[in-house]
Design a protein around this motif. Structure first.
Motif, short mmCIF file in Angstrom:
data_model
loop_
_atom_site.label_atom_id
_atom_site.label_comp_id
_atom_site.label_asym_id
_atom_site.label_seq_id
_atom_site.Cartn_x
_atom_site.Cartn_y
_atom_site.Cartn_z
N LEU A 167 0.83 -1.21 0.00
CA LEU A 167 0.00 0.00 0.00
C LEU A 167 0.86 1.26 0.00
N LYS A 168 0.35 2.30 -0.61
CA LYS A 168 1.09 3.55 -0.73
C LYS A 168 0.99 4.41 0.52
N ASP A 169 -0.16 4.32 1.22
CA ASP A 169 -0.34 5.19 2.39
C ASP A 169 -1.56 4.74 3.18
N ILE A 170 -1.67 5.25 4.39
CA ILE A 170 -2.84 5.08 5.24
C ILE A 170 -3.44 6.46 5.45
N ILE A 171 -4.71 6.59 5.19
CA ILE A 171 -5.37 7.89 5.23
C ILE A 171 -6.71 7.78 5.96
N PRO A 186 -9.72 13.50 15.72
CA PRO A 186 -8.51 13.83 16.48
C PRO A 186 -8.15 12.86 17.59
N ALA A 187 -9.05 11.95 17.94
CA ALA A 187 -8.73 10.97 18.98
C ALA A 187 -7.92 9.80 18.44
N PHE A 188 -7.79 9.73 17.11
CA PHE A 188 -7.04 8.63 16.50
C PHE A 188 -5.61 9.08 16.21
N PRO A 189 -4.60 8.33 16.66
CA PRO A 189 -3.19 8.75 16.51
C PRO A 189 -2.64 8.46 15.11
N ARG A 194 0.54 5.64 11.18
CA ARG A 194 1.06 5.54 9.81
C ARG A 194 2.56 5.25 9.83
N ALA A 195 3.29 5.97 10.70
CA ALA A 195 4.74 5.79 10.78
C ALA A 195 5.10 4.36 11.16
N HIS A 196 4.36 3.79 12.09
CA HIS A 196 4.61 2.41 12.52
C HIS A 196 4.41 1.44 11.36
N ALA A 197 3.32 1.62 10.62
CA ALA A 197 2.99 0.70 9.54
C ALA A 197 4.02 0.72 8.42
N ILE A 249 5.05 12.45 21.33
CA ILE A 249 4.32 11.64 22.29
C ILE A 249 3.35 10.76 21.51
N PRO A 250 3.57 9.46 21.46
CA PRO A 250 2.67 8.61 20.67
C PRO A 250 1.27 8.56 21.28
N GLY A 251 0.28 8.57 20.41
CA GLY A 251 -1.10 8.47 20.87
C GLY A 251 -1.66 9.82 21.30
#
Length: 271
Positions: A167-171, A186-189, A194-197, A249-251
């Motif tokens: 996949l090219k990206d997560i959006i 905004p509650a979703f990190p 995306r960086a983790h995936a 800060i993750p999340g």
């Protein structure tokens, strides 16, 4: 987890629950992953709706509040999750993307002292609510938080989908339909998710050694970005500038997702 013939199997080698939706089209090659929230609080209600022919809506997966996964269609079959949408020259993202629906009430309304899901009327407990502004409209509102189980299992699935389908990206739905939609909100990190995936998250795991401020720049003269971080807060170190470290800060923290700023390096230790 693994994918066999475009179907998802759990860590024990068992196929996840599968309830086929009639709301689909033919085969396609996915290029993107689109994250949604259901805008309602019940997994069964969301699944029933997305498998109802009159709904004319569907998705590939539904993630319940407890992390249970239900697949509605194989990943190589078009589902109707994106609606009118555009992204980087593509029109109609149904035919280009996998859709994951996460059970979450999304934007809430406040009645007296209670937070209410406007779609199903369910009350959302205050400890499941964060007040934050959406990136598209800047309007501050209450949002239901995602559970750790949801984030964990969705992250594992996203990592697997990115690898399996290149996949090219997560959006977000709010990226491809910014006027109509606000999910995942905004509650979703999304940034750290995306960086983790894609394997770009920082490997420099740190934590705070004392209660400390996070600032807009590398120096005590810069404004603070949030309430002080408690001792033991886990952060990702990104870069240094003199005696200061740029961290993320993750999340979710203090109503902000993936907050990034500067902390005095003397207050950081290896995580």
């Amino acid at each position: 987890m693994k994918i066999v013939n475009h179907l998802l199997f759990d860590d024990n080698g068992n196929q996840v629950a599968f309830k086929p939706t009639p709301n689909k089209k033919g085969p396609y090659t996915p290029q993107y992953l689109v994250i949604h929230y259901t805008a309602a609080t019940s997994a069964s209600g969301a699944i029933n709706w997305l498998t109802d022919p009159t709904a004319k809506a569907s998705a590939h997966l539904v993630i319940a509040r407890d992390g249970k996964v239900t697949q509605l269609a194989p990943f190589n079959i078009v589902t109707w999750h994106a609606g009118k949408s555009t992204w980087k020259g593509l029109v109609g993202l149904n035919q280009f993307s996998i859709g994951i629906e996460i059970v979450n009430a999304g934007r809430l309304v406040k009645k007296d002292a209670k937070w209410i899901c406007p779609v199903d009327g369910a009350e959302v407990p205050a400890d499941q609510v964060v007040v934050a502004a959406h990136k598209n409209d800047g309007i501050s509102a209450g949002w239901q938080t995602y559970t750790p189980q949801q984030i964990d299992v969705t992250q594992k699935i996203a990592d697997l989908l990115v690898k399996t389908y290149a996949l090219k990206d997560i959006i977000g739905h709010d990226d491809i339909s910014p006027i109509r939609k606000s999910d995942p909100g905004p509650a979703f990190p999304m940034t750290s998710f995306r960086a983790h995936a894609f394997g770009t998250s920082s490997v420099n795991a740190l934590k705070t050694s004392a209660t400390v401020n996070i600032r807009a720049g590398a120096g005590a003269s810069f404004a603070t970005l949030a309430k002080p971080l408690p001792q033991g807060t886990v952060v990702n170190g990104l870069a240094t500038n003199g005696d200061w470290t740029n961290v993320k800060i993750p999340g979710l923290y203090d109503g902000k997702t993936d907050l990034q700023g500067w902390i005095s390096t003397k207050f950081l230790v290896k995580g």
